[in-house]
Motif scaffolding. Sequence first.
Motif, short mmCIF file in Angstrom:
data_model
loop_
_atom_site.label_atom_id
_atom_site.label_comp_id
_atom_site.label_asym_id
_atom_site.label_seq_id
_atom_site.Cartn_x
_atom_site.Cartn_y
_atom_site.Cartn_z
N LEU A 139 0.26 5.31 0.57
CA LEU A 139 -0.96 6.42 1.11
C LEU A 139 -0.30 7.63 0.82
O LEU A 139 0.64 8.08 1.35
N LEU A 152 0.65 -1.03 -0.08
CA LEU A 152 -0.03 0.09 -0.20
C LEU A 152 0.70 1.19 -0.06
O LEU A 152 2.06 1.42 0.61
N HIS A 194 -7.26 -3.54 0.23
CA HIS A 194 -6.66 -2.74 1.36
C HIS A 194 -6.43 -3.74 2.44
O HIS A 194 -5.28 -3.62 3.42
N SER A 197 -1.12 -0.90 -4.20
CA SER A 197 -2.17 -0.22 -4.23
C SER A 197 -2.08 1.20 -3.90
O SER A 197 -1.36 1.43 -2.66
N GLU A 228 -11.87 1.70 -9.01
CA GLU A 228 -10.38 1.32 -9.28
C GLU A 228 -9.95 1.40 -10.81
O GLU A 228 -10.68 1.35 -11.49
N SER A 230 -11.26 -1.37 1.58
CA SER A 230 -11.63 -2.26 0.57
C SER A 230 -10.98 -3.58 0.67
O SER A 230 -10.18 -3.92 1.52
N ILE A 267 -3.86 4.81 -2.11
CA ILE A 267 -4.80 5.26 -1.70
C ILE A 267 -4.72 6.87 -1.29
O ILE A 267 -3.56 7.27 -1.19
N ARG A 268 -5.43 7.60 -1.87
CA ARG A 268 -5.29 9.29 -1.78
C ARG A 268 -5.79 9.56 -0.54
O ARG A 268 -6.86 9.00 0.13
N VAL A 311 -7.86 3.06 -4.86
CA VAL A 311 -8.30 2.04 -3.87
C VAL A 311 -8.66 2.91 -2.68
O VAL A 311 -8.17 4.00 -2.19
N LYS A 312 -9.91 2.40 -2.41
CA LYS A 312 -10.48 3.09 -0.69
C LYS A 312 -9.99 2.09 0.60
O LYS A 312 -9.95 1.08 0.64
N ALA A 313 -9.91 2.96 1.44
CA ALA A 313 -9.83 2.35 2.81
C ALA A 313 -10.61 1.35 3.07
O ALA A 313 -12.06 1.79 2.89
#
Length: 754
Positions: free
Chosen positions: A444, A442, A529, A539, A500, A526, A541-542, A522-524
Amino acid sequence: HHWAQAPYEDKTDVDANFKRLLHFAMEPENAAAVRIGVASHNLFDIAYALLLREQKGAQDRVELEMLEGMANEHARALAAKDSPVLFYAPIVKKENFHSAIAYLVRRLDENTSPENFLAHVFSMKPGDAAFKEQEARFRESCRRIPTVKSGPNRLQDRNVAALSKRQAPLNQEFQNSPETDWVLPANRTWLDQAITTYTPDSPPALADMDGVKTALQTAQNSDWQNTTPAERATLLHRAAETLEAARGQLIACMRLDANKRPFESDVEISEAVDFANYYAHRTLDPAFLDGTAPTPLGTIVVTPPWNFPCAIPCGGILAALAAGNAVIMKPAPEVIQTGWEMVKCLWEAGIPRHALQFLPCPDNEVGKSLVSSEQVNGIILTGSSLTADLFQSWNADLRLFAETSGKNALIITASSDPDLAIKDLVKSAFGHAGQKCSAASLALIEADLYDNTLFMDQLRDAAASLPVGSATDPAAIVTPLIQEPTPDLLRGLTQLDPGESWLLEPKQHGPGLWSPGIRLGVKAGSWIHQTELFGPVLSLIRVADLDEAIAIQNSSDFGLTGGVHSLDPREISKWRESVEVGNAYINRPITGAIVRRQPFGGWKRSSVGPGAKAGGPNYLTQFSTWEENGLPQNQAEPSDQVLALVGDDPQLLAAARSYAYWWREEFSKEHDPSNLLGETNHFRYKVAPEVVIENPSKLQIIAAATVRTRVVSRSDHPLAKQLPKMALSNGRLELLHYLHEQSVSETTHRHGRV
């Protein structure tokens, strides 16, 4: 080439070697082989080069070069003397202009340093103080021409080391084993020879039920526990020597057996050597014997993973042996050959075969009979948390020491160095095809960078440029997976969830061989994740800011490794005190832990058992039972709060004083025994928020008051620790139950400048 590698005391040495090379290049006998480009803005050096050129008759072979825009008046003066100048400058496409700016800023930084000629040129006049200082520097560099070193600084030769170099004596301070320097031709020749000559022999066949029974009986009958710590330390030290001597053979083996590049395998062997030497030193630490005495647990089974088939099993074996236990090594089925080669090195060092047995087992009822046997007194597992749960379901009383799964995140803030962050992220995510438990799966990324097209293009290009190929291809960086992708990994490589998209879509290049993949949007919370994937997929994540990034990073059930990239000291400080991982990395990759430098092990579901870190100062204590044989002698005065709990009991007072001493001397401090230049590696202890025990003893209440934590009968806190039933008066041992170990490694230089 030699100039670039030479070790210089100061810039005067650089200038002296510059002149030495000019002399060499302009000698008539070198005329046919050498054309000289003199890149300098120092008028003294330019004049020196012109003088040599005239003396040697080398006018047609010497060209003067300057960075465009740095010293145009120098170029005009040279042109007036019929000495044309070649200008050089970075040329890039408009969309990559930031790369040119980065280059020019570095040149500006160098050229404005106090030692540099250009820092003074605009105000300097012939005869003034600045001119005389530069003149003196020039004359001193000329004086040093015959004495300054011009050969390579790095002289490692594995051909020599493999045959004759022995480890430092055991009574000397521990030093990490150096990795192989592949720049040096001798080492590449050594590797080619090792690969060419390696011939694997056949390891033992898979054991059956009778084989398991025999191994367990042999371990029980072993007299290894009767050896002294000093005797065991000597044999571990010899094991370091045999592992070092077999480096080439082990690299060649892992290349075929584990799909590992020589670079990755070489690092593993250095780690195995380090485990041997470090644990040899740790067996002799008297601090744990202060009023206490250890008894080995008995028989320990080591069940390692396939991704580090040499270093991880070697570390577990040697730790258990160092504590006096008999060991049964059950290698991962995918890499039996590597485990066999490694264990033979330990036998060659003198470790008896009754103390260390090699027992490959199928993953069926035979393997289960070994792991679940009541004759096994402990299991060292490195693998998934599901495997740890399975082992414990087979035997509820199993004493398990497990480093398990990780879902590891690297935070990149808008205050980072984007170039460095991308470099370290790509290395962390795709080294060994993402098959490291510490790999970054991941990222971030703060919104300002996530929304920056240039940043994303650069990240995509960096990952896409990694060569993909077999482990036998010297150019390959991303090599095949050890086995075909699991259903989860295949989903991660081929299917996107709603919202995605692919920044870089992975491609299959052959059986088990996949190029890197990077998922956007990608969402927290998910699926991807929360799912551990052992493969080359990353992945993104914004996040709005660092606070959101830390919250997502800490929301994981796992806590193995994590990192942050930021040049803002306030952000670094906040992250450093908030992150919930066992190994924390700042402005560097989040893989590649080194023995003692970054002891390795996780928090939360990334660890099962007492939680002491492999390659750290407390790891060996886990493999003994400890009994008191006197009062501890290391004493300090406890707090008034603790004294109020003690009363008049002299044993409780001695324990409280021991707790106070070790809290002050060991547990309340950060330690950096490696003491490197350009990198800090702090080993520290974090107090568990709660400790769990049904009926705490007076000693446990005193210990909890010393470290200031809560004693509860049950807890759902992910960082709570379970206390053992028995408590010890020796604070060096007892307080470990109330603390989490953490390694924090930070790069403290940029471009070589601290």
